[in-house]
Scaffold this motif. Structure first.
Motif, PDB file in Angstrom:
ATOM      1  N   ARG A 120     -42.964  90.245  96.469  1.00  0.00           N
ATOM      2  CA  ARG A 120     -43.737  91.493  96.450  1.00  0.00           C
ATOM      3  C   ARG A 120     -43.434  92.358  95.219  1.00  0.00           C
ATOM      4  NH1 ARG A 120     -44.961  93.457 102.496  1.00  0.00           N
ATOM      5  NH2 ARG A 120     -44.734  91.463 103.585  1.00  0.00           N
ATOM      6  N   GLU A 121     -42.467  91.915  94.404  1.00  0.00           N
ATOM      7  CA  GLU A 121     -42.083  92.619  93.178  1.00  0.00           C
ATOM      8  C   GLU A 121     -41.673  94.064  93.478  1.00  0.00           C
ATOM      9  OE1 GLU A 121     -45.418  92.125  90.545  1.00  0.00           O
ATOM     10  OE2 GLU A 121     -44.771  90.112  89.957  1.00  0.00           O
ATOM     11  N   LEU A 122     -40.817  94.218  94.487  1.00  0.00           N
ATOM     12  CA  LEU A 122     -40.346  95.543  94.891  1.00  0.00           C
ATOM     13  C   LEU A 122     -38.930  95.786  94.379  1.00  0.00           C
ATOM     14  CD1 LEU A 122     -41.573  95.661  98.603  1.00  0.00           C
ATOM     15  CD2 LEU A 122     -42.593  96.801  96.635  1.00  0.00           C
ATOM     16  N   PRO A 123     -38.652  96.981  93.876  1.00  0.00           N
ATOM     17  CA  PRO A 123     -37.288  97.312  93.459  1.00  0.00           C
ATOM     18  C   PRO A 123     -36.406  97.577  94.678  1.00  0.00           C
ATOM     19  CG  PRO A 123     -38.697  99.227  93.214  1.00  0.00           C
ATOM     20  CD  PRO A 123     -39.596  98.091  93.641  1.00  0.00           C
ATOM     21  N   PHE A 124     -35.109  97.391  94.515  1.00  0.00           N
ATOM     22  CA  PHE A 124     -34.170  97.597  95.615  1.00  0.00           C
ATOM     23  C   PHE A 124     -32.775  97.816  95.045  1.00  0.00           C
ATOM     24  CE2 PHE A 124     -34.511  93.153  94.578  1.00  0.00           C
ATOM     25  CZ  PHE A 124     -33.197  92.690  94.565  1.00  0.00           C
ATOM     26  N   THR A 125     -31.863  98.253  95.907  1.00  0.00           N
ATOM     27  CA  THR A 125     -30.482  98.488  95.504  1.00  0.00           C
ATOM     28  C   THR A 125     -29.550  97.832  96.511  1.00  0.00           C
ATOM     29  OG1 THR A 125     -31.003 100.589  94.421  1.00  0.00           O
ATOM     30  CG2 THR A 125     -28.718 100.256  95.089  1.00  0.00           C
ATOM     31  N   ILE A 126     -28.486  97.194  96.014  1.00  0.00           N
ATOM     32  CA  ILE A 126     -27.441  96.644  96.868  1.00  0.00           C
ATOM     33  C   ILE A 126     -26.132  97.343  96.509  1.00  0.00           C
ATOM     34  CG2 ILE A 126     -26.220  94.580  97.639  1.00  0.00           C
ATOM     35  CD1 ILE A 126     -28.572  92.911  96.638  1.00  0.00           C
ATOM     36  N   PHE A 127     -25.547  98.039  97.473  1.00  0.00           N
ATOM     37  CA  PHE A 127     -24.248  98.687  97.279  1.00  0.00           C
ATOM     38  C   PHE A 127     -23.157  97.688  97.674  1.00  0.00           C
ATOM     39  CE2 PHE A 127     -26.997 102.440  97.923  1.00  0.00           C
ATOM     40  CZ  PHE A 127     -26.646 103.174  96.792  1.00  0.00           C
ATOM     41  N   VAL A 128     -22.252  97.378  96.746  1.00  0.00           N
ATOM     42  CA  VAL A 128     -21.291  96.295  96.979  1.00  0.00           C
ATOM     43  C   VAL A 128     -19.845  96.771  96.845  1.00  0.00           C
ATOM     44  CG1 VAL A 128     -22.939  94.562  96.169  1.00  0.00           C
ATOM     45  CG2 VAL A 128     -21.267  95.521  94.560  1.00  0.00           C
ATOM     46  N   ASN A 129     -18.964  95.986  97.492  1.00  0.00           N
ATOM     47  CA  ASN A 129     -17.512  96.128  97.377  1.00  0.00           C
ATOM     48  C   ASN A 129     -16.980  94.869  96.708  1.00  0.00           C
ATOM     49  OD1 ASN A 129     -18.436  96.785 100.493  1.00  0.00           O
ATOM     50  ND2 ASN A 129     -17.432  98.507  99.489  1.00  0.00           N
ATOM     51  N   ALA A 130     -16.182  95.023  95.669  1.00  0.00           N
ATOM     52  CA  ALA A 130     -15.739  93.850  94.893  1.00  0.00           C
ATOM     53  C   ALA A 130     -14.720  92.990  95.636  1.00  0.00           C
ATOM     54  CB  ALA A 130     -15.160  94.309  93.564  1.00  0.00           C
ATOM     55  N   ASP A 131     -13.872  93.594  96.467  1.00  0.00           N
ATOM     56  CA  ASP A 131     -12.801  92.815  97.118  1.00  0.00           C
ATOM     57  C   ASP A 131     -13.338  91.631  97.929  1.00  0.00           C
ATOM     58  OD1 ASP A 131     -10.782  94.227  95.962  1.00  0.00           O
ATOM     59  OD2 ASP A 131     -10.132  95.262  97.786  1.00  0.00           O
ATOM     60  N   PRO A 132     -14.249  91.828  98.885  1.00  0.00           N
ATOM     61  CA  PRO A 132     -14.720  90.661  99.653  1.00  0.00           C
ATOM     62  C   PRO A 132     -15.485  89.648  98.802  1.00  0.00           C
ATOM     63  CG  PRO A 132     -15.984  92.633 100.206  1.00  0.00           C
ATOM     64  CD  PRO A 132     -14.820  93.090  99.402  1.00  0.00           C
ATOM     65  N   ILE A 133     -16.093  90.108  97.707  1.00  0.00           N
ATOM     66  CA  ILE A 133     -16.795  89.173  96.816  1.00  0.00           C
ATOM     67  C   ILE A 133     -15.777  88.314  96.079  1.00  0.00           C
ATOM     68  CG2 ILE A 133     -18.384  88.950  94.869  1.00  0.00           C
ATOM     69  CD1 ILE A 133     -19.479  91.738  95.651  1.00  0.00           C
ATOM     70  N   ASN A 134     -14.748  88.965  95.528  1.00  0.00           N
ATOM     71  CA  ASN A 134     -13.714  88.228  94.790  1.00  0.00           C
ATOM     72  C   ASN A 134     -12.920  87.296  95.701  1.00  0.00           C
ATOM     73  OD1 ASN A 134     -14.414  89.422  92.364  1.00  0.00           O
ATOM     74  ND2 ASN A 134     -12.950  91.100  92.583  1.00  0.00           N
ATOM     75  N   GLU A 135     -12.808  87.687  96.967  1.00  0.00           N
ATOM     76  CA  GLU A 135     -12.085  86.852  97.941  1.00  0.00           C
ATOM     77  C   GLU A 135     -12.966  85.741  98.507  1.00  0.00           C
ATOM     78  OE1 GLU A 135     -10.762  89.742 100.745  1.00  0.00           O
ATOM     79  OE2 GLU A 135      -9.445  90.738  99.288  1.00  0.00           O
ATOM     80  N   LYS A 136     -14.225  85.723  98.061  1.00  0.00           N
ATOM     81  CA  LYS A 136     -15.183  84.684  98.472  1.00  0.00           C
ATOM     82  C   LYS A 136     -15.343  84.596  99.997  1.00  0.00           C
ATOM     83  CE  LYS A 136     -14.747  81.723  94.382  1.00  0.00           C
ATOM     84  NZ  LYS A 136     -14.137  82.765  93.527  1.00  0.00           N
ATOM     85  N   ARG A 137     -15.445  85.751 100.627  1.00  0.00           N
ATOM     86  CA  ARG A 137     -15.671  85.757 102.071  1.00  0.00           C
ATOM     87  C   ARG A 137     -17.085  85.253 102.355  1.00  0.00           C
ATOM     88  NH1 ARG A 137     -13.354  91.727 103.739  1.00  0.00           N
ATOM     89  NH2 ARG A 137     -11.445  91.650 102.470  1.00  0.00           N
ATOM     90  N   PRO A 138     -17.224  84.391 103.363  1.00  0.00           N
ATOM     91  CA  PRO A 138     -18.509  83.691 103.560  1.00  0.00           C
ATOM     92  C   PRO A 138     -19.699  84.585 103.915  1.00  0.00           C
ATOM     93  CG  PRO A 138     -16.976  83.262 105.371  1.00  0.00           C
ATOM     94  CD  PRO A 138     -16.189  83.934 104.292  1.00  0.00           C
ATOM     95  N   LEU A 139     -19.462  85.767 104.479  1.00  0.00           N
ATOM     96  CA  LEU A 139     -20.573  86.636 104.865  1.00  0.00           C
ATOM     97  C   LEU A 139     -21.170  87.404 103.683  1.00  0.00           C
ATOM     98  CD1 LEU A 139     -19.670  88.300 108.303  1.00  0.00           C
ATOM     99  CD2 LEU A 139     -21.567  86.761 107.797  1.00  0.00           C
ATOM    100  N   TYR A 140     -20.511  87.310 102.512  1.00  0.00           N
ATOM    101  CA  TYR A 140     -20.915  88.139 101.376  1.00  0.00           C
ATOM    102  C   TYR A 140     -21.531  87.322 100.252  1.00  0.00           C
ATOM    103  CZ  TYR A 140     -18.191  91.771 103.674  1.00  0.00           C
ATOM    104  OH  TYR A 140     -17.720  92.666 104.596  1.00  0.00           O
ATOM    105  N   MET A 141     -22.382  87.980  99.485  1.00  0.00           N
ATOM    106  CA  MET A 141     -22.971  87.361  98.311  1.00  0.00           C
ATOM    107  C   MET A 141     -21.898  87.139  97.246  1.00  0.00           C
ATOM    108  SD  MET A 141     -26.439  89.725  98.145  1.00  0.00           S
ATOM    109  CE  MET A 141     -27.095  88.974  96.672  1.00  0.00           C
ATOM    110  N   SER A 142     -22.120  86.149  96.403  1.00  0.00           N
ATOM    111  CA  SER A 142     -21.241  85.909  95.253  1.00  0.00           C
ATOM    112  C   SER A 142     -21.744  86.721  94.069  1.00  0.00           C
ATOM    113  CB  SER A 142     -21.238  84.422  94.909  1.00  0.00           C
ATOM    114  OG  SER A 142     -22.524  84.036  94.440  1.00  0.00           O
TER     115      SER A 142
END
Length: 372
Positions: A120-142
């Motif tokens: 749909r070519e819609l803009p959006f925002t994702i608010f992220v926390n670096a710790d779970p991403i760096n820890e590669k937790r499965p529920l989170y995006m890389s």
């Protein structure tokens, strides 16, 4: 030369008059538009899934229905930084502006929401926390998946390093040490986003929607515009360090009730007391005092509701400057956690409401917090 300049002026004069008229009309239109209409409805999502905790989840079918509703009702979906600039500068916006945000960067957003938003070519925002991403937790995006979202028109913004409860001090922690820790949570997370994605706006979302005046001052000093989790339309009447968002998950995903919120206008609140929403646990029936400018709302139908939809006690009086002072009280104890007072009043001529929410932060009766 004089004859040439006179001839040139005669040719340009009609054009100058037209430009002057258009400028005057634009200014007049801007002045006639109430500032309350300079607002945006910011939607907050977490999981887009049917297999995650219901209270923080929106089904893919409901998410699609929300987007369809935005299109059907004539909303423009803007990037969050564009809305933030307009509010900060007190500049006009169209009456129907929506913003799509996701907290925490869950993998379901990548799998379910991103393909729909790209199509749909819609803009959006994702608010992220670096710790779970760096820890590669499965529920989170890389970071690679977040980069893909960024390239699809998404803004990746700050939600602290570890998603901690910012208002809570550690045992024996001084005021100075606590604020330094909060600053590190924000600054270090910003550095991580820039390191992996190349850029990050100075836009921030409080974990759990928890903040107090000291944190707001710090966030402002650090140059951020910040969003909470209390309901309402973001506007020049809302503090630039505590802009509201409408939850669109859990029971709030219901399209009918969400439509009412999307079309709601902000009350022109110029002062609210107490300044802080953080309570000490001893007073479980807090009073709220609002100073509100006159507006297009039906003041006699002003109502406030507690966390269980119970009707709260409201009194009002007109002040010498023409503003209204509204006092809201409850005859029932508030529960521990993040209870709310929701206040509404119908528009005088349109089928829509004015909306204001105060989210309280209530510890246990002895003042202790626990993870709720």
């Amino acid at each position: 030369m004089l004859e040439y300049l006179t001839m040139l002026l005669k040719k340009l004069l009609p054009l100058l008059l037209i430009l002057g008229s258009l400028t005057a009309l634009a200014k007049a239109d801007e002045q006639e538009t109430p500032v309350a209409y300079y607002h945006a409805s910011v939607l907050m999502y977490h999981h887009i899934s049917t297999s995650t905790p219901p209270s923080t989840s929106t089904s893919p079918a409901d998410f699609i229905q929300h987007l369809d509703m935005l299109e059907k009702d004539g909303f423009e979906v803007w990037p969050i930084d564009r809305v933030a600039r307009q509010i900060k500068r007190r500049r006009p916006m169209p009456d129907k502006v929506a913003v799509i945000t996701f907290d925490d960067g869950y993998i379901s957003v990548y799998k379910e929401a991103l393909p729909i938003l790209k199509e749909r070519e819609l803009p959006f925002t994702i608010f992220v926390n670096a710790d779970p991403i760096n820890e590669k937790r499965p529920l989170y995006m890389s970071w690679a998946e977040l980069k893909e979202a960024q390239e699809a028109g998404g803004i990746i913004a700050n939600h602290t390093l570890s998603h901690t409860h910012l208002i809570r001090k550690l045992d024996d922690e001084t005021e100075e040490a606590w604020l330094k820790r909060v600053e590190h949570e924000i600054a270090a997370n910003q550095q991580e986003i820039i390191k992996h994605l190349g850029s990050a706006p100075k836009i921030f979302a409080y974990p759990y929607g928890e903040y107090n005046p000291e944190i707001q001052k710090l966030v402002q000093k650090m140059g951020y515009i910040a969003f909470g989790q209390h309901s309402g339309a973001a506007s020049p009447y809302t503090n630039i360090t505590s802009l509201p968002r409408y939850a669109a998950n859990g029971t709030s995903a219901n399209p009918t009730s969400l439509r009412t919120k999307l079309h709601a206008l902000p009350f022109p609140v110029v002062n609210e007391e107490p300044v802080t929403a953080v309570l000490d646990g001893s007073n479980r029936r807090p009073s709220l005092k609002l100073t509100v400018m006159p507006g297009e709302y039906r003041i006699k139908q002003f109502r406030c509701y507690g966390p269980n939809a119970e009707l709260l006690q409201v009194s009002r009086k007109t002040l010498a400057d023409g503003n209204l002072e509204i006092n809201v009280t409850s005859d029932k104890d508030l529960h521990t956690g993040r209870p709310r007072y929701n206040c509404t009043a119908p528009h005088k001529t349109q089928n829509r409401y004015f909306w204001f929410t105060r989210q309280w932060l209530m510890p246990q009766a002895n003042g202790d917090w626990y993870n709720y």
